[in-house]
Scaffold this motif. Structure first.
Motif, short mmCIF file in Angstrom:
data_model
loop_
_atom_site.label_atom_id
_atom_site.label_comp_id
_atom_site.label_asym_id
_atom_site.label_seq_id
_atom_site.Cartn_x
_atom_site.Cartn_y
_atom_site.Cartn_z
N LEU A 1 44.39 -8.01 -2.94
CA LEU A 1 44.13 -7.84 -4.37
C LEU A 1 42.80 -7.13 -4.65
O LEU A 1 42.67 -6.43 -5.65
N PHE A 2 41.85 -7.34 -3.79
CA PHE A 2 40.52 -6.77 -4.00
C PHE A 2 40.07 -6.04 -2.73
O PHE A 2 39.13 -6.49 -2.06
N PRO A 3 40.72 -4.94 -2.39
CA PRO A 3 40.45 -4.29 -1.10
C PRO A 3 39.03 -3.74 -0.99
O PRO A 3 38.58 -3.41 0.10
N HIS A 4 38.34 -3.67 -2.13
CA HIS A 4 36.99 -3.08 -2.13
C HIS A 4 35.89 -4.13 -1.99
O HIS A 4 34.72 -3.78 -1.87
N TRP A 5 36.21 -5.42 -2.03
CA TRP A 5 35.14 -6.41 -2.08
C TRP A 5 34.39 -6.57 -0.76
O TRP A 5 33.17 -6.75 -0.74
N PHE A 6 35.14 -6.55 0.35
CA PHE A 6 34.53 -6.84 1.65
C PHE A 6 34.55 -5.58 2.52
O PHE A 6 35.08 -4.56 2.10
N ALA B 1 45.09 -22.27 -1.06
CA ALA B 1 45.13 -21.32 -2.18
C ALA B 1 44.74 -19.92 -1.70
O ALA B 1 45.34 -19.43 -0.74
N GLU B 2 43.74 -19.30 -2.28
CA GLU B 2 43.44 -17.90 -1.93
C GLU B 2 43.04 -17.77 -0.46
O GLU B 2 42.18 -18.50 0.03
N THR B 3 43.65 -16.83 0.22
CA THR B 3 43.39 -16.63 1.65
C THR B 3 42.72 -15.28 1.89
O THR B 3 42.64 -14.44 1.00
N GLY C 1 38.31 -26.36 -15.93
CA GLY C 1 38.82 -25.23 -15.15
C GLY C 1 37.75 -24.25 -14.68
O GLY C 1 36.55 -24.50 -14.79
N HIS C 2 38.23 -23.12 -14.19
CA HIS C 2 37.42 -22.05 -13.63
C HIS C 2 36.54 -21.42 -14.72
O HIS C 2 37.03 -20.68 -15.57
N ASP C 3 35.26 -21.74 -14.67
CA ASP C 3 34.35 -21.25 -15.72
C ASP C 3 32.94 -21.69 -15.33
O ASP C 3 32.76 -22.48 -14.40
N LYS D 1 41.89 -24.89 -8.64
CA LYS D 1 42.51 -25.01 -7.33
C LYS D 1 42.42 -23.70 -6.54
O LYS D 1 42.31 -23.70 -5.32
N TRP D 2 42.48 -22.59 -7.24
CA TRP D 2 42.46 -21.27 -6.60
C TRP D 2 41.22 -21.09 -5.72
O TRP D 2 41.25 -20.38 -4.72
N ALA D 3 40.11 -21.75 -6.13
CA ALA D 3 38.85 -21.60 -5.39
C ALA D 3 38.73 -22.62 -4.25
O ALA D 3 37.75 -22.59 -3.51
N HIS E 1 28.76 -16.74 -10.77
CA HIS E 1 30.05 -17.42 -10.99
C HIS E 1 31.16 -16.59 -10.34
O HIS E 1 31.24 -15.38 -10.52
N SER E 2 31.99 -17.31 -9.60
CA SER E 2 33.21 -16.71 -9.08
C SER E 2 32.93 -15.53 -8.15
O SER E 2 32.13 -15.68 -7.23
N ARG E 3 33.47 -14.35 -8.38
CA ARG E 3 33.18 -13.23 -7.48
C ARG E 3 31.67 -12.95 -7.46
O ARG E 3 31.13 -12.51 -6.46
N LEU E 4 31.03 -13.21 -8.58
CA LEU E 4 29.58 -12.98 -8.63
C LEU E 4 28.83 -14.12 -7.95
O LEU E 4 27.67 -13.98 -7.59
N GLY E 5 29.53 -15.25 -7.76
CA GLY E 5 29.00 -16.35 -6.95
C GLY E 5 29.05 -16.00 -5.47
O GLY E 5 28.15 -16.36 -4.71
N LYS E 6 30.09 -15.29 -5.08
CA LYS E 6 30.15 -14.80 -3.70
C LYS E 6 28.94 -13.88 -3.46
O LYS E 6 28.26 -13.95 -2.43
N ALA E 7 28.70 -13.00 -4.44
CA ALA E 7 27.57 -12.07 -4.31
C ALA E 7 26.23 -12.80 -4.29
O ALA E 7 25.32 -12.44 -3.54
#
Ligand code: GCU
Length: 407
Positions: free
Chosen positions: A292-297, A283-285, A387-389, A336-338, A245-251
């Motif tokens: 906001l998350f300089p360590h993710w990528f 939304a998020e670019t 919503g986001h969940d 919407k953020w996603a 889910h969410s950031r862990l969905g990216k992973a």
């Protein structure tokens, strides 16, 4: 780029569909040198490796493979878990020969089974003990930014609404999970306290610009969990779905793209840097997520802040990397953020690659109505109202979809 350099290029957030800029997506079936991919063989042997290398060097960063020292220890096993419905195991997955660095895998398998079972594997946000109301799960050690998390850690079952363990067990699936912080804590500390330092070359102090960030580290951890699952007799390692889910969905998407041992991939509300198309800038670019998350990528990804059209890939090709294995993309109407539509379109534009394999993908130009899942092809999709969940409704669709492929 420093933080201020990133911010200077950051346009205002857009939530207006009519203001999504015109864009041209890279064609998954055209090689960098202009040649067309003719068939599944050409995809697998040439285009897929090319795309994988681009995602690796420009977005998520290169991760090491399986270290030689990886080994496992079953720390506990209990056949009477969840009112005797399941067997619970806790497994230390040691990253190195010495047993200093490890993650703890929590695994439930249904007791009612005649054979090895299919399993959903996903990382959790708050600790293994938060996923359900099982009093015997060992609490994970919280690893949040100093001063930021609850001092006592999260309470048991705090995330239970996100993990319908009993429903999965009743449907014949196992569930395996690991606390994300066991692999790499989710804050920017210059890559000192997660798995990254275990792989630094002499004198290296942080990953190079094309080397793994935190999301790639989490994906790497999912592969190490898979290394264990391959050894567990109760689990059919050929039928493991990776989910997040969410950031862990990216992973989860990145893990599924890199590691073809995952038979099915589920992305829930993964958004920017996950299923959502970057070029829509909705939304998020790229700029915002990197600030906001300089360590993710990996650091190279920061070059595309405010410059999405220069990306050699877009996220539909991340979905395509999973082909021909089934993938499910879930969005939530209120999220919407996603960029709900961007997540849907990534599935649509990955479809030509699935078709190369003679499979159907996902079709349409407009979002399907809320709560009407599309599962006719190998790219499943739904937009849930709310919503986001990640909810029981979402999981029910994942199980239904998985039943088509893993049962
Ligand atoms: C933030 C972030 C998203 C991410 C989300 C989450 O909102 O901007 O990219 O998906 O956190 O992980 O919940």
């Amino acid at each position: 780029l420093g933080v201020s350099g990133v911010r200077a290029q950051e346009p205002a957030m857009n939530y207006d569909e009519s203001r999504v800029p015109a864009y041209t997506l890279p064609d998954p079936l055209t090689m960098s040198d202009g040649r067309r991919v003719a068939d599944a063989e050409g995809w697998m042997s040439e285009r897929r490796p090319e795309l994988l290398a681009l995602f690796e060097s420009q977005i998520y960063g290169k991760a090491p493979g399986r270290p030689e020292g990886v080994h496992f220890e079953v720390l506990s096993e209990d056949r009477y878990a969840l009112s005797n419905m399941a067997t619970r195991k806790e497994i230390a997955v040691y990253f190195t020969d010495d047993e200093e660095h490890f993650m703890t895998l929590l695994l439930y398998v249904p007791n009612k089974r005649t054979d090895a079972v299919p399993v959903f594997l996903g990382l959790n946000f708050k600790g293994n003990h938060t996923i359900c109301d099982d009093p015997l799960v060992t609490p994970s050690t919280l690893r949040t930014e100093p001063g930021k998390g609850p001092s006592e850690g999260f309470p048991r079952a705090a995330a239970a609404s996100r993990w319908p363990v009993e429903m999965l067990i009743a449907n014949g699936y196992g569930l395996a999970t690991v606390y994300r912080g066991d692999i790499d804590p989710d804050y920017d500390d210059g890559f000192q306290n997660g798995v990254h330092p275990l792989f630094y070359r002499d004198g290296q102090t942080r990953p190079a610009p094309d080397e793994w960030g935190t999301i790639a580290a989490w994906a790497w951890g999912l592969s190490r969990a898979m290394d264990y699952l391959e050894t567990d007799e109760d689990v059919d390692a050929g039928r493991v779905a990776v989910i997040g889910h969410s950031r862990l969905g990216k992973a989860a998407l990145w893990a599924g793209a890199v590691d073809t041992r995952f038979a099915l991939v589920v992305s829930n509300d993964s958004g920017c840097g996950g299923a959502a198309l970057a070029r829509r800038r909705y939304a998020e670019t790229v700029a915002r997520i990197n600030r906001l998350f300089p360590h993710w990528f990996c650091d190279n990804y920061k070059r595309y802040a405010g410059n999405e059209d220069a990306l050699p890939v877009d996220q539909h090709e991340l979905i395509a990397l999973i082909a021909p294995r089934p993938v499910y993309i879930a969005s939530a109407a209120g999220d919407k953020w996603a960029d709900v539509k961007g997540e849907f379109l990534a599935g649509v534009h990955a479809t030509p690659v699935y078709e190369l394999f003679g499979s159907e993908g996902l079709y349409g130009t407009e979002l399907p109505p809320a709560d009407e899942p599309c599962m006719s092809g190998r790219i499943g999709y739904h937009v849930r109202s709310g919503g986001h969940d990640i909810t029981l409704y979402d999981w029910r669709q994942f199980v239904k979809f998985a039943d088509n492929y893993l049962k």
